[in-house]
Design a protein around this motif. Structure first.
Motif, PDB file in Angstrom:
ATOM      1  N   GLY A  59      37.058  46.958  47.253  1.00 16.66           N
ATOM      2  CA  GLY A  59      36.972  47.686  45.985  1.00 16.66           C
ATOM      3  C   GLY A  59      35.590  47.490  45.394  1.00 16.66           C
ATOM      4  O   GLY A  59      34.877  46.563  45.774  1.00 16.66           O
ATOM      5  N   PRO A  60      35.233  48.346  44.443  1.00 18.97           N
ATOM      6  CA  PRO A  60      33.903  48.239  43.835  1.00 18.97           C
ATOM      7  C   PRO A  60      33.735  46.942  43.043  1.00 18.97           C
ATOM      8  O   PRO A  60      34.729  46.261  42.755  1.00 18.97           O
ATOM      9  CB  PRO A  60      33.851  49.438  42.881  1.00 18.97           C
ATOM     10  CG  PRO A  60      35.038  50.270  43.164  1.00 18.97           C
ATOM     11  CD  PRO A  60      36.027  49.445  43.897  1.00 18.97           C
ATOM     12  N   ASN A  61      32.494  46.625  42.675  1.00 10.09           N
ATOM     13  CA  ASN A  61      32.219  45.458  41.837  1.00 10.09           C
ATOM     14  C   ASN A  61      33.034  45.545  40.557  1.00 10.09           C
ATOM     15  O   ASN A  61      33.149  46.617  39.960  1.00 10.09           O
ATOM     16  CB  ASN A  61      30.738  45.418  41.433  1.00 10.09           C
ATOM     17  CG  ASN A  61      29.851  45.143  42.630  1.00 10.09           C
ATOM     18  OD1 ASN A  61      30.309  44.607  43.636  1.00 10.09           O
ATOM     19  ND2 ASN A  61      28.588  45.512  42.519  1.00 10.09           N
ATOM     20  N   GLY A  62      33.609  44.423  40.147  1.00 10.16           N
ATOM     21  CA  GLY A  62      34.333  44.381  38.878  1.00 10.16           C
ATOM     22  C   GLY A  62      35.732  44.975  38.952  1.00 10.16           C
ATOM     23  O   GLY A  62      36.391  45.133  37.923  1.00 10.16           O
ATOM     24  N   SER A  63      36.216  45.289  40.170  1.00  5.77           N
ATOM     25  CA  SER A  63      37.536  45.933  40.256  1.00  5.77           C
ATOM     26  C   SER A  63      38.680  44.907  40.216  1.00  5.77           C
ATOM     27  O   SER A  63      39.840  45.286  40.199  1.00  5.77           O
ATOM     28  CB  SER A  63      37.629  46.806  41.514  1.00  5.77           C
ATOM     29  OG  SER A  63      37.341  46.049  42.667  1.00  5.77           O
ATOM     30  N   GLY A  64      38.343  43.606  40.241  1.00  8.19           N
ATOM     31  CA  GLY A  64      39.389  42.589  40.098  1.00  8.19           C
ATOM     32  C   GLY A  64      39.689  41.797  41.370  1.00  8.19           C
ATOM     33  O   GLY A  64      40.656  41.037  41.408  1.00  8.19           O
ATOM     34  N   LYS A  65      38.846  41.924  42.393  1.00  6.36           N
ATOM     35  CA  LYS A  65      39.111  41.282  43.691  1.00  6.36           C
ATOM     36  C   LYS A  65      39.136  39.750  43.572  1.00  6.36           C
ATOM     37  O   LYS A  65      40.061  39.100  44.051  1.00  6.36           O
ATOM     38  CB  LYS A  65      38.059  41.712  44.733  1.00  6.36           C
ATOM     39  CG  LYS A  65      37.954  43.219  44.920  1.00  6.36           C
ATOM     40  CD  LYS A  65      36.916  43.591  45.955  1.00  6.36           C
ATOM     41  CE  LYS A  65      35.490  43.191  45.631  1.00  6.36           C
ATOM     42  NZ  LYS A  65      34.917  43.839  44.430  1.00  6.36           N
ATOM     43  N   SER A  66      38.092  39.191  42.926  1.00  3.94           N
ATOM     44  CA  SER A  66      38.036  37.723  42.812  1.00  3.94           C
ATOM     45  C   SER A  66      39.169  37.216  41.925  1.00  3.94           C
ATOM     46  O   SER A  66      39.767  36.173  42.205  1.00  3.94           O
ATOM     47  CB  SER A  66      36.688  37.269  42.231  1.00  3.94           C
ATOM     48  OG  SER A  66      35.662  37.627  43.115  1.00  3.94           O
ATOM     49  N   THR A  67      39.482  37.980  40.873  1.00  2.77           N
ATOM     50  CA  THR A  67      40.596  37.599  39.999  1.00  2.77           C
ATOM     51  C   THR A  67      41.894  37.539  40.810  1.00  2.77           C
ATOM     52  O   THR A  67      42.674  36.588  40.684  1.00  2.77           O
ATOM     53  CB  THR A  67      40.724  38.609  38.836  1.00  2.77           C
ATOM     54  OG1 THR A  67      39.480  38.647  38.142  1.00  2.77           O
ATOM     55  CG2 THR A  67      41.837  38.230  37.883  1.00  2.77           C
ATOM     56  N   LEU A  68      42.097  38.527  41.666  1.00  4.75           N
ATOM     57  CA  LEU A  68      43.307  38.553  42.496  1.00  4.75           C
ATOM     58  C   LEU A  68      43.357  37.319  43.405  1.00  4.75           C
ATOM     59  O   LEU A  68      44.404  36.680  43.543  1.00  4.75           O
ATOM     60  CB  LEU A  68      43.341  39.851  43.320  1.00  4.75           C
ATOM     61  CG  LEU A  68      44.512  40.033  44.284  1.00  4.75           C
ATOM     62  CD1 LEU A  68      45.849  39.888  43.570  1.00  4.75           C
ATOM     63  CD2 LEU A  68      44.437  41.396  44.980  1.00  4.75           C
ATOM     64  N   LEU A  69      42.221  36.969  43.994  1.00  4.60           N
ATOM     65  CA  LEU A  69      42.178  35.788  44.852  1.00  4.60           C
ATOM     66  C   LEU A  69      42.495  34.511  44.062  1.00  4.60           C
ATOM     67  O   LEU A  69      43.193  33.629  44.552  1.00  4.60           O
ATOM     68  CB  LEU A  69      40.796  35.682  45.515  1.00  4.60           C
ATOM     69  CG  LEU A  69      40.793  35.369  47.008  1.00  4.60           C
ATOM     70  CD1 LEU A  69      41.564  36.409  47.792  1.00  4.60           C
ATOM     71  CD2 LEU A  69      39.376  35.266  47.545  1.00  4.60           C
ATOM     72  N   HIS A  70      41.994  34.447  42.810  1.00  2.00           N
ATOM     73  CA  HIS A  70      42.298  33.283  41.960  1.00  2.00           C
ATOM     74  C   HIS A  70      43.795  33.194  41.647  1.00  2.00           C
ATOM     75  O   HIS A  70      44.341  32.110  41.522  1.00  2.00           O
ATOM     76  CB  HIS A  70      41.509  33.344  40.645  1.00  2.00           C
ATOM     77  CG  HIS A  70      40.032  33.121  40.817  1.00  2.00           C
ATOM     78  ND1 HIS A  70      39.518  32.213  41.706  1.00  2.00           N
ATOM     79  CD2 HIS A  70      38.967  33.677  40.205  1.00  2.00           C
ATOM     80  CE1 HIS A  70      38.193  32.224  41.635  1.00  2.00           C
ATOM     81  NE2 HIS A  70      37.839  33.115  40.734  1.00  2.00           N
ATOM     82  N   LEU A  71      44.438  34.351  41.504  1.00  2.00           N
ATOM     83  CA  LEU A  71      45.897  34.331  41.277  1.00  2.00           C
ATOM     84  C   LEU A  71      46.616  33.806  42.520  1.00  2.00           C
ATOM     85  O   LEU A  71      47.547  33.009  42.429  1.00  2.00           O
ATOM     86  CB  LEU A  71      46.436  35.726  40.942  1.00  2.00           C
ATOM     87  CG  LEU A  71      45.963  36.402  39.650  1.00  2.00           C
ATOM     88  CD1 LEU A  71      46.725  37.720  39.447  1.00  2.00           C
ATOM     89  CD2 LEU A  71      46.162  35.504  38.436  1.00  2.00           C
ATOM     90  N   LEU A  72      46.149  34.261  43.702  1.00  2.00           N
ATOM     91  CA  LEU A  72      46.803  33.844  44.950  1.00  2.00           C
ATOM     92  C   LEU A  72      46.635  32.343  45.200  1.00  2.00           C
ATOM     93  O   LEU A  72      47.518  31.692  45.731  1.00  2.00           O
ATOM     94  CB  LEU A  72      46.233  34.622  46.152  1.00  2.00           C
ATOM     95  CG  LEU A  72      46.478  36.127  46.175  1.00  2.00           C
ATOM     96  CD1 LEU A  72      45.793  36.763  47.383  1.00  2.00           C
ATOM     97  CD2 LEU A  72      47.971  36.429  46.216  1.00  2.00           C
ATOM     98  N   SER A  73      45.480  31.800  44.802  1.00  2.00           N
ATOM     99  CA  SER A  73      45.228  30.379  45.078  1.00  2.00           C
ATOM    100  C   SER A  73      45.795  29.481  43.980  1.00  2.00           C
ATOM    101  O   SER A  73      45.753  28.266  44.095  1.00  2.00           O
ATOM    102  CB  SER A  73      43.734  30.120  45.212  1.00  2.00           C
ATOM    103  OG  SER A  73      43.090  30.366  43.977  1.00  2.00           O
ATOM    104  N   VAL A  75      44.562  29.143  40.999  1.00  2.00           N
ATOM    105  CA  VAL A  75      43.510  28.711  40.068  1.00  2.00           C
ATOM    106  C   VAL A  75      43.732  29.372  38.705  1.00  2.00           C
ATOM    107  O   VAL A  75      43.516  28.767  37.657  1.00  2.00           O
ATOM    108  CB  VAL A  75      42.107  29.069  40.629  1.00  2.00           C
ATOM    109  CG1 VAL A  75      41.030  28.970  39.569  1.00  2.00           C
ATOM    110  CG2 VAL A  75      41.777  28.156  41.795  1.00  2.00           C
ATOM    111  N   LEU A  76      44.170  30.636  38.731  1.00  2.00           N
ATOM    112  CA  LEU A  76      44.520  31.342  37.495  1.00  2.00           C
ATOM    113  C   LEU A  76      46.000  31.710  37.547  1.00  2.00           C
ATOM    114  O   LEU A  76      46.535  32.008  38.621  1.00  2.00           O
ATOM    115  CB  LEU A  76      43.718  32.641  37.362  1.00  2.00           C
ATOM    116  CG  LEU A  76      42.220  32.549  37.071  1.00  2.00           C
ATOM    117  CD1 LEU A  76      41.624  33.958  37.062  1.00  2.00           C
ATOM    118  CD2 LEU A  76      41.970  31.851  35.744  1.00  2.00           C
ATOM    119  N   ALA A  77      46.638  31.703  36.384  1.00  2.00           N
ATOM    120  CA  ALA A  77      48.038  32.133  36.318  1.00  2.00           C
ATOM    121  C   ALA A  77      48.073  33.598  35.897  1.00  2.00           C
ATOM    122  O   ALA A  77      47.251  34.026  35.074  1.00  2.00           O
ATOM    123  CB  ALA A  77      48.778  31.279  35.304  1.00  2.00           C
TER     124      ALA A  77
END
Ligand code: ADP
Ligand code: MG
Length: 283
Positions: A59-73, A75-77
């Motif tokens: 997905g493009p920059n800022g589309s939420g990819k890293s946030t999604l990975l943080h949810l999977l790991s 790190v973020l709820a």
């Protein structure tokens, strides 16, 4: 490559894909959303990754990819919805239990620090150490084996500061391999690598998966690489699901146009017919 070996490799990867389909869900994302303050970074995210599969998140920059990975790991709820790992909500795992299950590798996996390659790889064993730092398992052997597998044994006593970016990323991979996780999450791990190391890195992941059946979810900015290596692709746009499916279903002219506003030339890879694209230049 010898055609018999190639045929065998293709067969074993088909077997793996077939068995992955019938195997248990490892990661389940159910109606997940994530807000940072009043900014909704992700909403309505639903997908299931089965054991042994390799997913690419694009997905493009800022589309939420890293946030999604943080949810999977964990790190973020999620702000709403749920994330299950092997059927259990992420939040119910202890940090230690989670670090035995999941390893995470970032874009620039390791800082330039004055530690030897062996010491850094051994850090991957920390989930298996007791409070005195003693490894409860065969840690030394695992570290030696991983160094060998990644052809890092000759560099074992070198400092990280004495390695190139590509070699350092290989050490980062060795560290997560020594962690012996069941799930590997990667965030744009090939961004700073030249094409030699990009391909080498992806092949090392593919070997690891063939050997152990590890489940991989990787944010990849290169859709051509994602098409070559991943079983499934998940596309995000502005925090929402845009596409989900095989490389054939996802890497299409229409999708590239609406995700990235580019006008590509679609081709089929001559080796295995997977979709690839070329960029057009203005006349
Ligand atoms: P990607 O990895 O696809 O580039 P990110 O998940 O990093 O996207 O970011 C998604 C959106 O959330 C972006 O608009 C970004 O600015 C915002 N964002 C990311 N992290 C934070 C944060 N810690 N606080 C506030 N906003 C954030
Ligand atoms: Mg990111």
């Amino acid at each position: 490559m010898n055609s018999r070996i190639q045929a065998e490799q293709q067969k074993s990867s088909q077997d793996l894909t077939a068995s992955a389909r019938t195997s248990a869900p490892v990661l389940e994302v159910k109606s997940a959303a994530k807000a940072y303050g009043d900014h909704m970074a992700l909403r309505n995210i639903d997908f299931t990754v089965h054991s042994g599969e390799w997913w690419g998140i694009v997905g493009p920059n800022g589309s939420g990819k890293s946030t999604l990975l943080h949810l999977l790991s964990g790190v973020l709820a999620p702000s709403s919805g749920s994330i299950l790992i092997k059927g259990k909500p992420v939040k119910e795992y202890s940090r230690r239990a989670l670090s035995r299950l999941i390893a995470v590798l970032q874009q620039d996996g390791l800082p330039e620090i004055d530690y030897s390659v062996r010491d850094v790889v051994a850090m991957g064993r920390y989930p298996y150490q007791d409070w005195l730092g003693r490894d409860q398992s065969d840690g030394e052997e695992v570290v030696d084996r991983v160094l060998e597998q990644l052809e890092l044994s000759p560099f074992a006593d070198r400092l990280l500061t004495e390695l190139s970016g590509g070699q350092r990323q290989r050490v980062a991979l060795a560290k997560v391999m020594a962690q012996e996780p069941e799930i590997l999450l990667l965030d744009e791990p090939t961004t700073y690598l030249d094409i030699h190391y990009q391909l080498q890195f992806m092949e090392l992941l593919a070997d690891w998966r063939r050997r152990t059946g590890i489940t991989i979810v990787a944010v990849l900015h290169d859709l051509n690489l994602a098409s070559l290596f991943c079983d499934s692709i998940y596309g995000l746009r502005a925090g929402e699901s845009f596409m989900q499916g095989s490389p054939d279903e996802c890497v299409t002219e229409e999708h590239l146009r609406s995700l990235f506003q580019v006008d590509p030339v679609m081709i089929r890879h001559p080796q295995h017919e997977l979709p690839q694209f070329l960029l057009k230049k203005k006349d």
